[in-house]
Write an enzyme that holds these catalytic residues in place. Structure first.
Site: not given
Length: 1563
Positions: A83, A114, A151, A258, A273, A285, A816, A1168, A1196
């Site tokens: 995040y 990372g 990178k 690359e 990804h 990841h 299956c 909380h 919650k």
């Protein structure tokens, strides 16, 4: 932190030795190396808040001691998690650096995983156009992957790592000691990248990973709390990290930017990804890449560039590190709350992959373990990708004419499983060739490894090397999970009996839901008879079973019923050499099934050195000597003959030629006969040598039916024969296949049902099937798709039929086939050139097979003390659930032909009675498993065997309900009751002796709050119905709350509910539920708490949120008393609360116990933060959200607001998560500044009430205050409500509704609209602000054509008095209802009238025949009154009225006093008057009323007259009734009650009735 003892190892990257790796280099080495070799005036150490305290202060100390005075070290911490890896955090860091006057000579140290490395690298790349930085990875994933190669990037809404730069670090310091503190899941996450690197580059490293998986996981999972918990794998760890880092450095050095080669490092990432983009942040990841690797390997196999054995080996290696290999992995499902990954979304995510060329998708394809198909990513078309990503496959007809192919099916499952079992039990090393790589054999490999029976390794990708331990197996505490692998389950049941005890004395075998239905009883019976302890843990005769570590069978003579499965025989045969004496195995019960498989086992045992002798006298008896298997140097597994039937059948049905090169006439397998005995008679040309079989089919459409074929020697192949018979001319009869009913599914029924979708008729026979063929051109389109029942053979058989279907056929459950032929669809595509398409599962597909019905249909057993109320509860339950009630005491007396006292007094005595009671209990559990209610005798729990039955029943999804009420009340009642046998001991002592037994046997408990003899006991009380709706799964409160724009629960802050009963009805007004704060109660005794729940449910009449809030979370319950917390949680679950608040800080074992036992209670997973340590502005809350998402039905999270903007940060946080998950989310901020968050929360907001002694949390608002605030900010729009009719000027309705709107904080207005023409209101009721309307005379009938729908009650009554708009925006429906009858029923009930029971019928009366009369008749019928007398002037109108109602209303006219006298047996006890009160009562009616009101039969019991007129307030008829001693109810009561119901229908709020009453009365 341990320090490095020698010089660290360096790895060259891009021409410099910049990667430095060793144990313990962080403190001394890094600081010195930086100061000497990467000089700067300013060093900035950036890490996350989790790592800061552990690693930064000590580094600061070392650094500052070594650094010159003009050199400074700045530090900065950001929240952990993906995040934080965004534009906002990057900008925050850059602004901070600028504020500290950082210049271009700055060196940034990125300490972390990372996320830190990627983002801080990008900060370095862009700050002042680029500054130097170094990577110090602290996670395994970062060490081997993200820290190496330069990178750098941040995430944006469109995807991960899409904005960034190539910016090489000056150094990469890999200190392996960091891994000691890495959480287990994070370590395993990193292993995905280690496996990836070996898979693309180095098979020897891959082999090292395979060989060391057990040791690595043991060390990582060890409970060792020391600082160096990974010491046992110190060298292995360095080797694998070094190996992985070297490969990455080599690839990067060859292709820094690359251009092609570096793409190889993206193996598993193209698909991984895409999964990660949808499932982040709940899935890590490495977990997403692990699934991606399996899918990309399957893609390579589908494209024909990778052997199936390599896919199996890669999958096994990934699984051996506890990484997921599919989205169906239980952990992934749990972590993501079952979130779906639609294929179109996945392809869309893959379209923005940096490897792609324009619209062409590029994916790294393996050609072998350690080698890629091309030295770069390969272009792959969407159609192929779609096939491996979807659960279903559509097969198009079109096998080329004149096709000649040679197909080698995978190794035989039967032979593979036997070979693995024998090799694992054998002594020495063997190499197994052509082993089947499938789910089944994988299960067997894992199980044998878990039992330490053998070690396994691979050579040349597909040769399995097995080193057996000679039968020395060890019992394991971890259950052997066998999925749906039937063969493995049967073989292993005998094998685990050979185990020696370890720290446990038994081993548990379990499987999936289908496995738990498959039979294993005959094998268990044989083992038990030979002295092995085997216990069924759930359903009798099926897994799971617990098998004692017996160290081998006793031996001697063993008997086994072998008519269900030959696998039972093979299982005992293979285990027999290790018995304590030679075994003689006798097969009893009739002709053994599948004799060729028994012969196969014996032949294979000979190959492993044990000779079984078949008895000359009795061919069903076998003599097995003692011995040890000797593993041969090599063992070649024949291809699976059952699987070989499919390619041969494709040739047969399409008129082409197919050769199977390694199955011929000398095969060990019975199914090898299929070509000769089935295909040849059907018209195929068959050539079979000792070792090969070739089939050429006749011209398409000319297959011939076989009148009869006995397929007993090849039962699994009957499915293949059936699909060929479906398009053959004539009827084919197949017999000898009874065992196919108990395979992965009932295959005979499956064939019949699925062939019916093609229009093919089949008949089930006792031991077979009859198929009548139709021309292939007439096959119908199975539009819903073919359901496969999770059965590989069903899927492959219908794959065969699809090759000539005139319509493309959708086969559900494509995967299956992995059980025996994972590459079957690849074979169809690559060999038979079938055109295939991957598809999502259609929503309608096979709902009847899969979707459980809402609610629990299992029978309910009621237990409890005599006199506790079992019989009463049983009657209520029978009425509410509409199920038959059987009192087991009465049933016992009926069956025995004696009363219980007579049985006890007879020679049978108490023991005989208890035995009969037990037999009856066992019988009804077995024969009446659903749809019944059984009330048990109070002493049923005295018998241990009965207790075991009840406990087993409750643990397997049944309901055992303990009914109890106040113990003193029960004792006092029993002292009075002389109708029952007396107790021989003190009643109280009996109860306390039985109490723990009652509790262990029951999984639900109803504590009755109703005093003995209260009026509630005459019919099911509301609280009992509410309790039942939860425990039986009928409550839909959560679904209803989710649909509402605003919902709330009021937090009850009282120490004892019984002392707050007077205020509870008031405080719950306007709330959807009530929270019981268990932590605030004065006593934590479970019985006291159960009583509190019962009292609250009865008083509040709304769902309960049950909360035990700990001190650290802002409550009063002790933080570390986990045992009592679990006991209290269980008390709530057993009381059937609708919601239970479960704190995510509880230990995992508490959380698991509660979620496993929750039944139909919804879990509110909460966290909380009263100390305000977390912020909504960064990713600090994500870890708690993820955990709550995993365990809760509702999430919650409650923080603290210090300023108004904190509420907007919370709103953004909620919005970002709402886009990814539809799980309901309560997100709040405590404190005065957080009030806005409560206003905006929307879903189940915790609220307070002015009448409560205190608020449950700082900043809490009342429900009315929240609605007022929403109105002020425009979130709750004012609505217009009306009364339509004429004359209405004197109506009290505006006073009633406007008072209730005001009291509940609603901004609405209720007005009069006087008219007698319905057309006048047409536009008004369709206005956007229309909220609802009351309708009175003369429009109650005229309004109906203007509405969209009318309630059933309003239809029967023929009048509408209420209009309710349902829905919002463009989708508003106007619904008509009638609350007049509801108001009448409420007024009567308030006066003490109860619903009439069938046992005590009662009559009612209505006076009048106008419009309101119909509502009165409906009300009396609803209360159960019959007959219903009508007294009115006009006989014709009474007749018309009676005829317009259903006959069961039993409406009768009374027109004279004589008629009243004639009805002496059924005089009315309730009268409703619907005539005007401003005129005198018509004389003849008055006479009838006087005769009825004063009839001699009405002197006893309750008699009530309800007057519908309310002017004057006291009417002549009321006076007449009162003179005859009747109770009367004035008309304003009904006016208040019907308006009260209208308010509920419009707003969803149930106010206190007395508030409505006061408004109407003008008080």
């Amino acid at each position: 932190m341990a320090e490095s003892s020698s010089n660290p190892t360096r790895i060259n990257i891009l021409g410099k030795d910049n990667i430095i790796i060793d144990h313990g280099i962080w403190l001394n080495f890094v600081a010195q190396d930086l100061l000497q070799n990467i000089k700067s005036s300013t060093y900035i150490l950036i890490t996350d808040t989790n790592l800061y305290a552990t690693y930064v202060p000590s580094f600061q100390s070392v650094f500052e001691k070594a650094a010159p005075q003009d050199v400074r070290l700045l530090t900065y911490a950001i929240p952990p998690g993906e995040y934080s890896k965004g534009r906002d955090t990057k900008a925050e860091i850059e602004d901070w650096m600028l504020s500290h006057q950082c210049t271009r000579d700055t060196v940034i140290i990125a300490l972390g995983g990372g996320v830190i490395g990627d983002m801080i690298g990008y900060v370095a790349a862009t700050f002042m156009r680029g500054v130097r930085f170094v990577q110090v990875p602290t996670t395994l994933l970062a060490m081997v992957d993200s820290s190496i190669g330069g990178k750098t990037a941040i995430d944006v809404p469109m995807g991960k790592n899409l904005i960034g730069a190539f910016w090489q670090p000056e150094r990469i310091y890999i200190d392996l000691t960091f891994l000691n503190t890495l959480p287990v899941r994070e370590f395993i996450n990193g292993m995905a990248e280690v496996i990836k690197t070996a898979a693309i580059w180095d098979e020897s490293e891959f082999t090292t990973l395979e060989e060391n998986a057990k040791a690595i996981l043991e060390a990582v999972r060890s409970k060792n709390k020391s600082a160096d918990r990974l010491a046992p794998i110190r060298d292995i760890l360095k080797r694998i990290v070094l190996g992985s880092a070297r490969v990455k450095a080599e690839v990067v050095s060859s292709d820094e930017r690359e251009g092609g080669l570096r793409n190889l490092l993206n193996f598993g990432h193209s698909i991984g990804h895409a999964y990660e983009a949808i499932l982040t942040p709940q899935v890590l990841h490495g977990e997403a890449v692990a699934i991606g690797m399996v899918k990309e390997a399957e893609l390579a196999r589908f494209l024909g560039v990778l052997k199936p054995s390599a896919v199996a080996r890669l999958t096994k290696c990934i699984a051996s590190y506890d990484l997921p290999t599919s989205l169906q992995d239980k952990r992934i499902v749990k972590l993501t709350a079952g979130k779906e990954c639609p294929v179109d979304v996945l392809l869309q995510k893959m379209a923005v992959d940096k490897k792609n060329e324009g619209r062409k998708k590029k994916i790294v394809l393996l050609s072998a373990i350690g080698k890629t198909y091309e030295p770069k990513a390969s272009v792959v078309e969407d159609r192929a990708i779609r096939i491996v990503l979807t659960p279903c496959i559509r097969v198009h007809a079109g096998v080329p004419k004149d096709l000649k192919v040679s197909v080698t099916p995978p190794g035989s499952k039967s032979i593979s499983n036997r070979a693995l079992t024998l090799a694992a039990l054998g002594e020495g090393t063997t190499r197994i060739y052509n082993l089947l790589h499938s789910d089944d054999t994988q299960v067997m490999l894992n199980a044998v490894a878990q039992l330490q029976g053998a070690s396994f390794s691979w050579e040349d990708s597909d040769v399995l090397v097995v080193k057996g331990n000679g039968g020395r197996l060890q019992a394991t505490s971890t259950p052997l999970y066998l999925g749906n692998a039937g063969t493995a389950s049967r073989f292993l049941t005998s094998v685990v009996a050979l185990c020696n005890p370890t720290d446990v004395n038994s081993t548990v075998l379990t499987g999936n839901a289908r496995m738990k239905q498959r039979p294993i009883g005959a094998l268990v019976d044989a083992l038990r008879a030979n002295g092995v302890g085997v216990k069924y843990l759930e359903k009798e005769h099926s897994l799971p079973v617990q098998v004692d570590a017996a160290g081998g069978l006793a031996g001697g003579v063993m008997e086994l019923a072998a008519t269900i499965s030959s696998q039972y025989v093979s299982s005992l045969l293979m285990a027999a050499p290790y018995a304590r004496e030679p075994v003689t195995l006798r097969l009893v019960g009739g002709k053994p099934i599948s004799q060729p498989y028994i012969d196969m086992t014996i032949a294979m045992m000979a190959s492993f050195g044990v000779q079984v002798q078949r008895s000359a006298e009795d061919p069903n008896t076998y003599h097995i000597p003692q011995g040890t298997y000797k593993n041969p140097e090599t063992y070649i597994v024949e291809s699976d003959a059952s699987s070989a039937t499919y390619p041969l059948a494709v040739a047969a049905i399409t008129g082409t030629t197919c050769t199977v090169p390694n199955i011929g006439s000398k095969s060990l397998q019975g199914d090898a006969r299929f070509a000769i005995e089935v295909l040849r008679p059907m018209g195929c040309t068959v050539e079979q040598t000792d070792a090969s079989t070739t089939v050429t089919g006749p011209p398409v459409g000319t297959l011939k039916a076989i009148p009869h074929v006995d397929m007993e020697p090849m039962t699994d192949a009957f499915l293949t024969a059936s699909v060929l018979a479906a398009v053959a001319s004539g009827t084919t009869q197949i017999t000898g296949i009874a065992n196919q009913r108990v395979k992965e599914c009932n295959r005979i029924k499956a064939m019949k049902d699925e062939l019916a979708k093609f229009g093919v008729t089949c008949n089930e026979l006792e031991d077979g099937i009859e198929v009548t063929g139709i021309p292939y051109t007439e096959l119908k389109n199975p539009t819903e798709g073919i359901y496969c029942y999770d059965d590989h053979r069903v899927a492959m058989s219908f794959g065969v039929l699809s090759t000539i279907s005139p319509h493309p056929v959708l086969i559900l459950e494509r995967e299956c086939t992995g059980k025996t032929w994972p590459g079957w669809w690849d074979t169809m595509s690559n060999y038979f050139k079938s055109h295939l398409e991957g598809e999502e599962e259609p929503h309608s597909s096979h709902v009847s097979h899969e979707k459980p019905r809402k609610g629990n249909p299992k029978s309910i057993f009621i237990i409890g003390m005599r006199g506790a109320g079992k019989s009463t509860a049983g009657k209520w339950m029978s009425e509410v659930l509409n199920r038959p009630l059987i009192d087991l005491d009465h049933e016992l007396e009926r069956r025995e032909g004696q009363t219980i006292p007579e049985i006890i007094r007879s020679e049978r005595g108490w023991e005989g009675f208890r035995k009969a009671e037990l037999d009856l209990l066992e019988d009804v559990i077995k024969n009446n498993p659903t749809g019944h209610i059984f009330s048990c005798g109070g002493g049923i729990v005295e018998s241990e065997a009965a207790r075991k039955l009840l406990i087993s029943y409750s643990q397997n999804g049944g309901i055992v309900l303990l009914v109890h009420r106040d113990t003193d009340q029960v004792v006092e009642y029993l002292m009075r009751d002389k109708t029952r046998p007396a107790y021989s001991e003190n009643i109280r002592e009996v109860y306390y002796r039985r109490k723990p037994w009652f509790e262990e046997c029951s999984n639900f408990r109803y504590y009755s709050p109703h005093p003995d003899g209260s009026k509630a006991l005459t019919e099911p009380p509301f609280d009992f119905s509410q309790f039942l709706s939860v425990i039986c799964g009928h409550s839909n409160h959560l679904e209803e709350a989710k649909k509402k724009p605003q919902s709330s629960f009021v937090s009850l802050t009282v120490p004892n509910v019984s002392k707050a009963l007077d205020i509870i009805p008031k405080v719950v007004v306007g709330s959807d539920a009530v929270e019981l704060r268990v932590d605030l109660l004065e006593d934590y005794d479970p019985e006291f708490v159960a009583k509190q729940v019962a009292l609250l449910r009865s008083a509040a009449r709304i769902p309960i949120v049950y909360t035990v809030r700990t001190v650290s979370q802002g409550g009063k319950f002790p933080d570390d008393d986990y045992a009592l917390a679990l006991k209290l949680y269980r008390t709530g679950l057993q009381a059937g609360v609708e919601y239970l608040d479960l704190e995510m800080t509880m230990p995992d074992e508490v959380i698991e116990a509660v979620t496993n036992e929750k039944g139909y209670t919804h879990i509110i997973a909460s966290h909380h933060d009263p100390k305000a340590t977390l912020s909504w502005k960064n990713g600090g809350w994500i870890q708690y959200y993820n955990k709550a998402l995993q365990h809760g039905d509702v999430v919650k999270l409650v923080g603290v607001a210090r300023e108004l903007s904190d509420n907007f940060a919370l709103a953004r946080f909620k919005a970002s998560l709402a886009a990814a998950h539809d799980k309901p989310f309560i997100g709040l901020n405590m404190g005065t500044a957080g009030k806005l968050s409560r206003v905006l929360n929307g879903f189940l907001t915790p609220v307070s009430h002015p009448a409560l002694p205190s608020k449950a949390a700082p900043g809490q608002l009342s429900a009315a205050e929240i609605r007022q605030a929403l109105a002020l900010i425009g979130e709750l729009e004012p609505r217009s409500f009306y009364l339509f009719g004429k004359p209405i000027s004197a109506s009290r309705s505006p006073a009633l509704h406007n008072a209730l709107f005001r009291d509940n904080g609603l901004p609405h207005q209720y007005s009069l609209f006087e008219t007698d023409n319905a057309a006048d209101v047409k536009e008004l009721i369709r206005a956007t602000d229309f909220g609802g309307a009351s309708v009175t005379i003369p429009l109650k009938l005229d309004i109906m054509p203007l509405l969209d729908e009318v309630s059933d009650a309003a239809k029967v009554i023929g009048a509408v008095n209420t209009i309710i708009p349902v829905g919002s925006g463009d989708k508003v429906t106007l619904r008509g209802d009638n609350t007049d009858w509801m108001g009448m029923v409420y007024a009567l009930r308030n006066a003490g009238v109860v619903k009439v029971s069938k046992e005590s019928p009662a009559a009612g009366m209505v006076v009048g025949s106008g419009g309101t009369t119909r509502a009165a008749v409906y009300a009396l019928h609803d209360l159960g009154f019959a007959p219903i007398y009508v007294v009115a002037r006009n006989a014709d109108r009474i007749k018309a009225l009676a005829e317009s109602f259903p006959a069961d209303y039993d409406i009768r006219s009374l027109s004279t006093p004589e008629e009243v006298a004639a009805e002496s047996t059924a005089q009315p006890s309730v009268v409703i008057s619907t005539i005007p009160a401003d005129k005198p009562i018509e004389q003849s009616m008055r006479e009838v009323l006087v005769a009825s009101l004063r009839h001699p039969s009405v002197t006893n019991g309750k008699h009530v007259l309800l007057e519908m007129a309310y002017t004057p307030r006291h009417t002549p008829l009321m006076q007449l009734a009162e003179d005859a001693h009747w109770q009367t109810i004035p008309g304003l009561e009904v006016l208040a009650a019907q308006g009260w119901y209208q308010f509920q229908l419009w707003t969803g709020i149930t106010p206190i009735y007395t508030d409505a009453q006061a408004a109407v009365m003008g008080n």
